[in-house]
Design a protein around this motif. Structure first.
Motif, PDB file in Angstrom:
ATOM      1  N   THR A  27       1.422   4.420   6.181  1.00 32.57           N
ATOM      2  CA  THR A  27       2.245   3.623   5.268  1.00 32.57           C
ATOM      3  C   THR A  27       1.535   2.325   4.923  1.00 32.57           C
ATOM      4  N   ARG A  28       0.937   1.688   5.922  1.00 30.00           N
ATOM      5  CA  ARG A  28       0.226   0.436   5.673  1.00 30.00           C
ATOM      6  C   ARG A  28      -1.014   0.669   4.812  1.00 30.00           C
ATOM      7  N   ARG A  29      -1.703   1.790   5.022  1.00 30.61           N
ATOM      8  CA  ARG A  29      -2.845   2.097   4.164  1.00 30.61           C
ATOM      9  C   ARG A  29      -2.375   2.297   2.722  1.00 30.61           C
ATOM     10  N   GLY A  30      -1.226   2.930   2.550  1.00 27.83           N
ATOM     11  CA  GLY A  30      -0.668   3.110   1.205  1.00 27.83           C
ATOM     12  C   GLY A  30      -0.325   1.783   0.555  1.00 27.83           C
ATOM     13  N   ILE A  31       0.199   0.857   1.335  1.00 31.12           N
ATOM     14  CA  ILE A  31       0.498  -0.483   0.817  1.00 31.12           C
ATOM     15  C   ILE A  31      -0.784  -1.146   0.332  1.00 31.12           C
ATOM     16  N   LEU A  32      -1.853  -1.029   1.104  1.00 34.66           N
ATOM     17  CA  LEU A  32      -3.129  -1.635   0.710  1.00 34.66           C
ATOM     18  C   LEU A  32      -3.672  -1.002  -0.563  1.00 34.66           C
ATOM     19  N   VAL A  33      -3.521   0.311  -0.693  1.00 36.96           N
ATOM     20  CA  VAL A  33      -3.961   0.987  -1.920  1.00 36.96           C
ATOM     21  C   VAL A  33      -3.189   0.421  -3.106  1.00 36.96           C
ATOM     22  N   ARG A  34      -1.875   0.312  -2.948  1.00 36.13           N
ATOM     23  CA  ARG A  34      -1.055  -0.232  -4.044  1.00 36.13           C
ATOM     24  C   ARG A  34      -1.450  -1.671  -4.371  1.00 36.13           C
ATOM     25  N   LEU A  35      -1.643  -2.497  -3.356  1.00 37.74           N
ATOM     26  CA  LEU A  35      -2.010  -3.893  -3.594  1.00 37.74           C
ATOM     27  C   LEU A  35      -3.419  -4.030  -4.156  1.00 37.74           C
ATOM     28  N   GLY A  36      -4.242  -3.007  -3.981  1.00 34.38           N
ATOM     29  CA  GLY A  36      -5.559  -3.001  -4.597  1.00 34.38           C
ATOM     30  C   GLY A  36      -5.473  -2.967  -6.117  1.00 34.38           C
ATOM     31  N   SER A  77      12.208 -13.390  -4.766  1.00 40.51           N
ATOM     32  CA  SER A  77      11.449 -12.270  -4.185  1.00 40.51           C
ATOM     33  C   SER A  77      10.228 -12.782  -3.437  1.00 40.51           C
ATOM     34  N   ARG A  78       9.625 -11.874  -2.678  1.00 40.41           N
ATOM     35  CA  ARG A  78       8.414 -12.192  -1.924  1.00 40.41           C
ATOM     36  C   ARG A  78       7.279 -11.376  -2.527  1.00 40.41           C
ATOM     37  N   GLN A  79       6.253 -12.076  -3.008  1.00 39.29           N
ATOM     38  CA  GLN A  79       5.089 -11.468  -3.652  1.00 39.29           C
ATOM     39  C   GLN A  79       4.014 -11.212  -2.596  1.00 39.29           C
ATOM     40  N   CYS A  80       3.423 -10.021  -2.622  1.00 40.91           N
ATOM     41  CA  CYS A  80       2.376  -9.636  -1.664  1.00 40.91           C
ATOM     42  C   CYS A  80       1.041  -9.519  -2.388  1.00 40.91           C
ATOM     43  N   HIS A  81      -0.010 -10.017  -1.745  1.00 35.25           N
ATOM     44  CA  HIS A  81      -1.359  -9.991  -2.302  1.00 35.25           C
ATOM     45  C   HIS A  81      -2.322  -9.436  -1.256  1.00 35.25           C
ATOM     46  N   LEU A  82      -3.261  -8.621  -1.700  1.00 35.56           N
ATOM     47  CA  LEU A  82      -4.309  -8.075  -0.834  1.00 35.56           C
ATOM     48  C   LEU A  82      -5.340  -9.154  -0.524  1.00 35.56           C
TER      49      LEU A  82
END
Length: 121
Positions: A27-36, A77-82
């Motif tokens: 799941t965390r790897r998927g999050i990183l892919v999305r944030l990429g 909201s909370r914005q996430c950045h890689l």
């Protein structure tokens, strides 16, 4: 006299431990892919997974602990950045051992090649 370990080496090892722990979950790897692809809100990260917002927060917090993600409050909201730099450190570590094992396997191949030629009819 007791010598202290190289502080830089210890910090580097701790960084790698956190990065690999962050990468250990699919799941965390998927999050990183999305944030990429660019920044995303927690809600945007949650949508495709069907996960609760609380569950997603736990994964994002693990990625923050690993130094792979930063978040900031934007309105409601909370914005996430890689953050790519810790991945660079992990890739450098992997590349070092890839080269090391490639050299060792090349040496083994060079050692075995004459023996194989002796057996071929």
């Amino acid at each position: 006299m007791v010598q202290c370990p190289n502080v830089s080496h210890v910090i580097q090892q701790e960084t790698l431990d956190r990065v690999f722990a962050g990468l250990a979950d699919p799941t965390r790897r998927g999050i990183l892919v999305r944030l990429g692809q660019g920044p995303a809100t927690m809600s945007e990260l949650t949508e495709p997974t069907g996960m609760s917002l609380t569950g997603m927060r736990k994964h994002v917090r693990a990625l923050e602990d690993a130094g792979l993600v930063v978040t900031r409050k934007v309105g409601r909201s909370r914005q996430c950045h890689l953050v790519a730099e810790p991945l660079d450190a992990a890739m450098a570590w992997i590349s070092f051992y890839q080269r090391l094992w490639a050299r060792r396997l090349d040496g083994l191949d060079a050692y075995l090649t004459p023996q194989r030629k002796d057996r071929d009819p």
